[in-house]
Design an enzyme around this catalytic site. Structure first.
Site, PDB file in Angstrom:
ATOM      1  N   GLY A 192      43.630  38.885  38.612  1.00 11.68           N
ATOM      2  CA  GLY A 192      42.821  38.557  39.668  1.00 11.68           C
ATOM      3  C   GLY A 192      42.009  37.200  39.004  1.00 11.68           C
ATOM      4  N   ALA A 278      40.585  44.038  33.522  1.00  7.30           N
ATOM      5  CA  ALA A 278      40.044  43.124  34.450  1.00  7.30           C
ATOM      6  C   ALA A 278      40.508  43.345  35.965  1.00  7.30           C
ATOM      7  CB  ALA A 278      40.268  41.542  34.404  1.00  7.30           C
ATOM      8  N   VAL A 279      40.099  44.615  36.266  1.00  5.68           N
ATOM      9  CA  VAL A 279      40.790  45.100  37.538  1.00  5.68           C
ATOM     10  C   VAL A 279      39.586  45.241  38.724  1.00  5.68           C
ATOM     11  CG1 VAL A 279      42.493  46.811  36.309  1.00  5.68           C
ATOM     12  CG2 VAL A 279      40.299  47.665  36.894  1.00  5.68           C
ATOM     13  N   GLY A 280      38.489  44.396  38.564  1.00  2.00           N
ATOM     14  CA  GLY A 280      37.583  44.377  39.607  1.00  2.00           C
ATOM     15  C   GLY A 280      36.313  44.765  39.119  1.00  2.00           C
ATOM     16  N   HIS A 453      37.590   4.848  47.614  1.00  2.00           N
ATOM     17  CA  HIS A 453      38.962   4.760  47.003  1.00  2.00           C
ATOM     18  C   HIS A 453      38.743   4.114  45.344  1.00  2.00           C
ATOM     19  CE1 HIS A 453      43.248   3.865  46.458  1.00  2.00           C
ATOM     20  NE2 HIS A 453      42.939   2.819  46.018  1.00  2.00           N
TER      21      HIS A 453
HETATM   22  P1  NAD Z   1      39.715  40.917  41.200  1.00  2.00           P
HETATM   23  O1  NAD Z   1      39.654  41.914  42.270  1.00  2.00           O
HETATM   24  O2  NAD Z   1      39.510  39.349  41.232  1.00  2.00           O
HETATM   25  O3  NAD Z   1      41.208  41.346  40.498  1.00  2.00           O
HETATM   26  C1  NAD Z   1      41.400  42.399  40.171  1.00  2.00           C
HETATM   27  C2  NAD Z   1      43.027  42.417  40.103  1.00  2.00           C
HETATM   28  O4  NAD Z   1      43.354  43.653  39.328  1.00  2.00           O
HETATM   29  C3  NAD Z   1      43.728  42.577  41.326  1.00  2.00           C
HETATM   30  O5  NAD Z   1      44.829  41.581  41.425  1.00  2.00           O
HETATM   31  C4  NAD Z   1      44.019  43.982  41.486  1.00  2.00           C
HETATM   32  O6  NAD Z   1      45.307  43.963  42.328  1.00  2.00           O
HETATM   33  C5  NAD Z   1      44.532  44.150  39.960  1.00  2.00           C
HETATM   34  N1  NAD Z   1      44.374  45.693  39.616  1.00  2.00           N
HETATM   35  C6  NAD Z   1      43.446  46.701  40.095  1.00  2.00           C
HETATM   36  N2  NAD Z   1      43.796  47.773  39.280  1.00  2.00           N
HETATM   37  C7  NAD Z   1      44.895  47.348  38.468  1.00  2.00           C
HETATM   38  C8  NAD Z   1      45.473  48.288  37.672  1.00  2.00           C
HETATM   39  N3  NAD Z   1      45.408  49.583  37.677  1.00  2.00           N
HETATM   40  N4  NAD Z   1      46.626  47.782  37.217  1.00  2.00           N
HETATM   41  C9  NAD Z   1      47.059  46.375  37.166  1.00  2.00           C
HETATM   42  N5  NAD Z   1      46.323  45.770  38.058  1.00  2.00           N
HETATM   43  C10 NAD Z   1      45.233  46.298  38.715  1.00  2.00           C
HETATM   44  O7  NAD Z   1      38.660  41.308  40.068  1.00  2.00           O
HETATM   45  P2  NAD Z   1      38.257  40.664  38.664  1.00  2.00           P
HETATM   46  O8  NAD Z   1      39.227  39.545  38.154  1.00  2.00           O
HETATM   47  O9  NAD Z   1      38.097  41.933  37.854  1.00  2.00           O
HETATM   48  O10 NAD Z   1      36.969  39.677  39.121  1.00  2.00           O
HETATM   49  C11 NAD Z   1      35.807  40.843  39.856  1.00  2.00           C
HETATM   50  C12 NAD Z   1      35.075  39.644  40.612  1.00  2.00           C
HETATM   51  O11 NAD Z   1      34.255  39.181  39.842  1.00  2.00           O
HETATM   52  C13 NAD Z   1      35.781  39.043  41.448  1.00  2.00           C
HETATM   53  O12 NAD Z   1      36.577  39.374  42.436  1.00  2.00           O
HETATM   54  C14 NAD Z   1      34.761  37.890  41.773  1.00  2.00           C
HETATM   55  O13 NAD Z   1      34.145  38.459  43.014  1.00  2.00           O
HETATM   56  C15 NAD Z   1      34.000  37.888  40.393  1.00  2.00           C
HETATM   57  N6  NAD Z   1      34.506  36.733  39.752  1.00  2.00           N
HETATM   58  C16 NAD Z   1      34.202  35.320  40.320  1.00  2.00           C
HETATM   59  C17 NAD Z   1      34.737  34.438  39.613  1.00  2.00           C
HETATM   60  C18 NAD Z   1      34.657  32.974  40.242  1.00  2.00           C
HETATM   61  O14 NAD Z   1      34.029  32.978  41.353  1.00  2.00           O
HETATM   62  N7  NAD Z   1      35.183  31.907  39.865  1.00  2.00           N
HETATM   63  C19 NAD Z   1      35.287  34.615  38.259  1.00  2.00           C
HETATM   64  C20 NAD Z   1      35.133  35.744  37.918  1.00  2.00           C
HETATM   65  C21 NAD Z   1      34.818  36.888  38.570  1.00  2.00           C
END
Ligand code: NAD
Ligand code: FAD
Length: 474
Positions: A192, A278-280, A453
């Site tokens: 993610g 980093a699963v959310g 430009h």
């Molecule tokens: P995310 O939701 O972006 O991604 C999590 C990923 O983990 C997904 O692709 C999901 O399918 C996967 N996943 C879930 N369970 C899993 C498992 N058991 N095994 C393998 N993969 C699994 O979450 P994140 O990357 O943790 O980030 C959290 C939140 O923090 C983001 O959604 C965002 O809102 C915020 N964030 C934003 C930014 C930005 O704006 N640039 C940067 C970092 C974080």
């Protein structure tokens, strides 16, 4: 008991911005924040400034410079010998950036007369809060009262039982922003936003990065054309993204982490030096007293709010990551302003349809509005225009030609429905797109707007022309 017009619980971008705006509008305002810095001092800024947006971008920038000098500078005719990395200095710089910005918020509180109460707040109904002070000289608990309460308690990393975080070998994003050595082999669970950003940081610094993603696809809220292109570019940079990988267990030894997983080929084992989970992120209502106060939560633990961020308790609002919608700092802050302005009888509003997203890989990914898949699913007739950076003069001058701008507009009215960018400085380019959507603009509006430009923004202009099949440089 001390009483205030408004008490904000949480000093992240939602809470501190809301507190400042409330004070500017004439409310006596206090902001409670229970966070301590690494030195044990009370600190404002929440996840974003302390362990999120700011430190991650500081490391993304440092590692980008390092990778540029190592791999790109010679193409510009700049030969740099003996390039070395001082990770301690890099981390020290990141910490100083964080410190400067968090201290800046304390200054803003003083300037705007927001009372900062370092402590953990627990709701006792809809206008009383019990405060447990934090800091070096811990004082006894005390009570405060408020006419209005704004909850901005944010979010925390979601736990994954087969990979328990110890912040040493198995870390969450906070641990991954504080490595003191570059891991030789780095595993990341989750492709993610965090997985890709932190994967990019450590890959640029020399780690072999393996990203284990449970789904068969990634970045599912992105336009598919952009996601497919991004995957190609990121793989080329060395990110080994393995789809359909379900981690079932982990084991620790003094030297490594052994990951057990199941993928299409069956059960596998993988050894890495460090593992980032980093699963959310999950809404944070721990210790808030939601149950005793009767505050309604959704099944997934978010505080239930209406479109005005009002909870089920009278005069209690919730904003930012702890309420529904994208978990983004700018969404949190805008909700904070909107609630403050409504309390003052003004017309505060937030349009969740025009919240921009940015992923700070390189090239960057940024988007606002609907994707092509969403429009197809809704049966909404649309036109699409795409312009690749490979046809942009400025992108060639900079040596950054990967990616594109894609614009989607309504077939009948030409109103812009979505803009999606993979490219250099997409994080800055997206501002024009957000403004266009916010003003209900058409692709023709952007096509008739003069863009300087040579700039990368000309790709936005050309994508608008492409919607009407009249690009000039393709
Ligand atoms: P995310 O939701 O972006 O991604 C999590 C990923 O983990 C997904 O692709 C999901 O399918 C996967 N996943 C879930 N369970 C899993 C498992 N058991 N095994 C393998 N993969 C699994 O979450 P994140 O990357 O943790 O980030 C959290 C939140 O923090 C983001 O959604 C965002 O809102 C915020 N964030 C934003 C930014 C930005 O704006 N640039 C940067 C970092 C974080
Ligand atoms: P938070 O920032 O989480 O702040 C909530 C605060 O409330 C915390 O400091 C907590 O200590 C405090 N608190 C909780 N409970 C209590 C209580 N009972 N009493 C007192 N205080 C309490 N978003 C972006 O838009 N752009 C990015 O580039 C970006 N990068 C990120 C990178 C990483 C690694 C991470 C983890 C997140 C990133 N985010 C990014 C997401 C962003 O950090 C959050 O969306 C944002 O911080 C949410 O703001 P908030 O005010 O709702 O909550």
């Amino acid at each position: 008991m001390k009483s205030f017009d408004v008490v904000v619980i949480g000093g992240g971008p939602g809470g501190y911005v809301s507190a400042i705006r409330c004070a500017q509008l004439g409310f006596s305002t206090a902001c409670l924040e229970g966070r301590l810095s690494e030195e044990g001092q009370p600190v404002l800024g929440g996840t974003c400034l302390n362990t999120g947006c700011i430190p991650s971008k500081a490391l993304l920038d440092s590692s980008h410079h390092y990778a540029f000098i190592k791999h790109e500078a010679a193409r510009h005719g700049i030969n740099v010998g003996g390039v070395t990395m001082d990770i301690h200095k890099m981390m020290d710089r990141k910490n100083k950036v964080v410190q400067k910005l968090t201290q800046g918020i304390s200054g803003l509180f003083i300037k705007n007369k927001v009372e900062w109460l370092p402590g953990h707040g627990k709701l006792l109904g809809n206008n009383q809060i019990r405060v447990t002070p934090v800091g070096q000289e811990v004082a006894p608990e005390y009570m405060i009262s408020a006419k209005h309460i704004i909850i901005a308690t944010g979010s925390v990393p979601t736990k994954l039982p087969p990979a328990p975080v110890d912040q040493d070998k198995i870390v969450d994003s906070t641990g991954a922003l504080a490595f003191t050595d570059v891991p030789r082999r780095l595993g990341i669970i989750g492709a993610g936003v965090i997985g890709l950003e932190l994967g990019s940081v450590w890959s640029r610094m020399g780690s072999e990065v393996i990203i284990l993603e449970a789904m068969d696809d990634f970045l599912t809220s992105l336009d598919r054309q952009i996601a497919t292109e991004a995957e190609k570019v990121l793989r080329k940079q060395g990110l080994d993204i393995r789809f359909g990988s379900k981690v079932t267990g982990t084991g620790l030894s003094s030297r490594e982490v052994t990951i057990t997983l199941e993928d299409r080929e069956g059960k596998q084992q993988l050894a890495v030096d460090k593992l980032i989970v980093a699963v959310g992120r999950s809404p944070n209502t721990q210790g808030l007293g939601a149950e005793t106060a009767g505050l309604a939560l959704s099944e997934r633990g978010f505080i239930k709010v209406d479109e005005r961020c009002m909870t089920n308790l009278p005069n209690v609002y919730a904003i930012g990551d702890v309420a529904r919608g994208p978990m983004l700092a700018h969404k949190a802050a805008e909700e904070g302003v909107a609630v403050a302005e409504r309390l003052a009888g003004k017309a505060g509003h937030i349009n969740l349809d025009t919240v921009p997203w940015v992923i700070y890989t390189w090239p960057e990914i940024a988007w606002v509005g609907k994707t092509e898949l969403e429009l197809k699913a809704a049966g909404h007739p649309y036109k699409a225009g795409v312009f690749p950076f490979a046809a942009s003069g400025r992108a060639h001058a900079a040596g950054d030609v990967a990616g594109m701008v894609k614009m989607l507009s309504d077939s009948d009215t030409d109103r812009i429905l979505g803009i999606h960018i993979l490219g250099p400085n997409a994080s800055e380019l997206i501002a024009e797109a957000v403004l266009a959507l916010e003003f209900d603009g058409s692709s023709e509006d952007i096509a008739r707007t003069i863009h300087a430009h040579p700039t990368l923004s000309e790709a936005m202009h050309e994508a608008a022309l492409a919607v009407d099949n009249r690009t000039l440089h393709l």
